[in-house]
Design an enzyme around this catalytic site. Structure first.
Site, PDB file in Angstrom:
ATOM      1  CB  SER A  81      -0.927   0.007   1.227  1.00 55.98           C
ATOM      2  OG  SER A  81      -0.156   0.041   2.418  1.00 55.98           O
ATOM      3  CD  GLU A 207      -5.094  -5.676  14.767  1.00 55.20           C
ATOM      4  OE1 GLU A 207      -4.907  -6.214  13.655  1.00 55.20           O
ATOM      5  OE2 GLU A 207      -5.837  -6.154  15.639  1.00 55.20           O
ATOM      6  N   GLY A 211      -9.937  -2.359  11.788  1.00 56.66           N
ATOM      7  CA  GLY A 211      -9.103  -3.426  11.222  1.00 56.66           C
ATOM      8  C   GLY A 211      -8.437  -4.260  12.290  1.00 56.66           C
ATOM      9  CG  ASP A 213      -6.098  -8.279  10.705  1.00 57.11           C
ATOM     10  OD1 ASP A 213      -6.109  -7.037  10.825  1.00 57.11           O
ATOM     11  OD2 ASP A 213      -5.082  -8.912  10.386  1.00 57.11           O
ATOM     12  CB  SER A 307       5.565   2.339  12.036  1.00 59.70           C
ATOM     13  OG  SER A 307       4.253   2.807  11.786  1.00 59.70           O
TER      14      SER A 307
END
Length: 322
Positions: A81, A207, A211, A213, A307
């Protein structure tokens, strides 16, 4: 009988030696204002100041630099992405080879332009209807390229773990390490290094609420798939954890906490206004969690991996409502 982990502290240290002098040893930022707001001593590992503006260069270069001369002659491919795309593109340029990158059509323009600027060829797809793994593998096979995945590879995980290794080498004892979670490579490598160096440390993943997961997968004790997340944190918009990364994270990650897009925006704003640093939405997730007091109770000395910082000026202004 205990199985051998896919990545060890020795692998992370080997990756650190390999990327030394190529990747930046990024600074650790402190702020009394941030400490006061969080109610803890907070140490920000600023991967937004890494080459390509994100931690991804660590893993990409570690993996690409190990390819044979024949593989490098044919070229490399990736799907991403944005930040892994730029990282592979720059790694390819550093190693004298070419890169073809599969990217979503709605990737922020700044990331598309940066990837192309490093010399890569870009092929786009619709992230809401296309399977990027299948498309990326088909693209690499068709063109005879070596595919470097964004997180499902031991060399990628080990490379990402060098961020936590550097942080701990610089600041010493930490009670917790907080890192964002997309596919899981950053936190898998970070947890590998952190738990080996500081056995008592808590590793906390973050997260976006839309999202979660990995959180669901850890609760289910098996990988869970969710619909494609719609969140400003595009780099964390994973549908399911990686198989390899999840095998590490289910052993080493203590907890997953969630932040919504508003908290991410608030963290971006604080980083800009009070810390004088630009952070992209995905990169601000871990900081957002700490500002929200997560995990509860928040430990005394907390390392936070910021990050990435790849966000264009117009998009940054739009996100913060200017």
């Amino acid at each position: 009988m205990t199985s051998t982990p896919p990545v060890t502290l020795e692998d992370v240290r080997d990756a650190a030696a390999r990327i030394e002098g190529v990747a930046h040893r990024t600074p650790v930022l402190r702020s009394r204002t941030l400490d006061s707001l969080a109610g803890a001593e907070v140490f920000l590992k600023c991967e937004n100041l890494q080459r390509v503006g994100a931690f991804k260069f660590r893993g990409a270069y570690n993996a690409a630099s190990r390819l044979s001369s024949e593989q490098l002659a044919r070229g490399i491919a990736a799907y991403s992405s944005g930040n892994h795309a730029q990282a592979v593109a720059l790694a390819a340029r550093e190693l004298g080879t070419t890169a073809v990158i599969l990217m979503p059509e709605d990737t922020p323009r700044s990331k598309l332009e940066a990837t192309a600027g490093y010399g890569a060829q870009i092929v786009t797809y619709d992230r809401y209807t296309g399977d990027r793994v299948a498309l990326g593998e088909a693209l690499a096979a068709e063109r005879g390229l070596t595919l470097i995945p964004p997180y499902e590879h031991p060399h990628i995980i080990a490379g990402q773990g060098t961020a936590a290794l550097e942080l701990i080498e610089e600041v010493g004892e930490l009670d917790a390490l907080v890192a964002p979670v997309g596919g899981g490579g950053l936190i898998a490598g970070s947890a590998t290094a952190a738990k080996a160096l500081l056995p008592g440390i808590r590793v906390i993943g973050v997260e976006p609420e839309a999202g979660d997961d990995t959180r669901r997968s850890l609760e289910a004790e098996g990988r869970v798939s969710i619909p494609v997340p719609r969140t400003i944190a595009d780099g964390l918009a994973a549908e399911t954890p990686g198989e390899l990364t999840f095998s590490v994270n289910r052993r080493l990650v203590d907890e997953i906490v969630l932040v919504d897009d508003d908290r991410i925006r608030d963290a971006m704003r604080l980083a800009f206004e009070r810390l004088k640093t630009v952070v992209e939405p995905s990169g601000a997730a871990a900081l957002a969690a700490v500002l929200a007091g997560l995990p509860k109770p928040l430990p005394s000395r907390v390392g936070v991996i910021v990050s990435g910082g790849n966000v264009g000026a117009q998009r940054f202004a739009e996100l913060l409502g200017s």
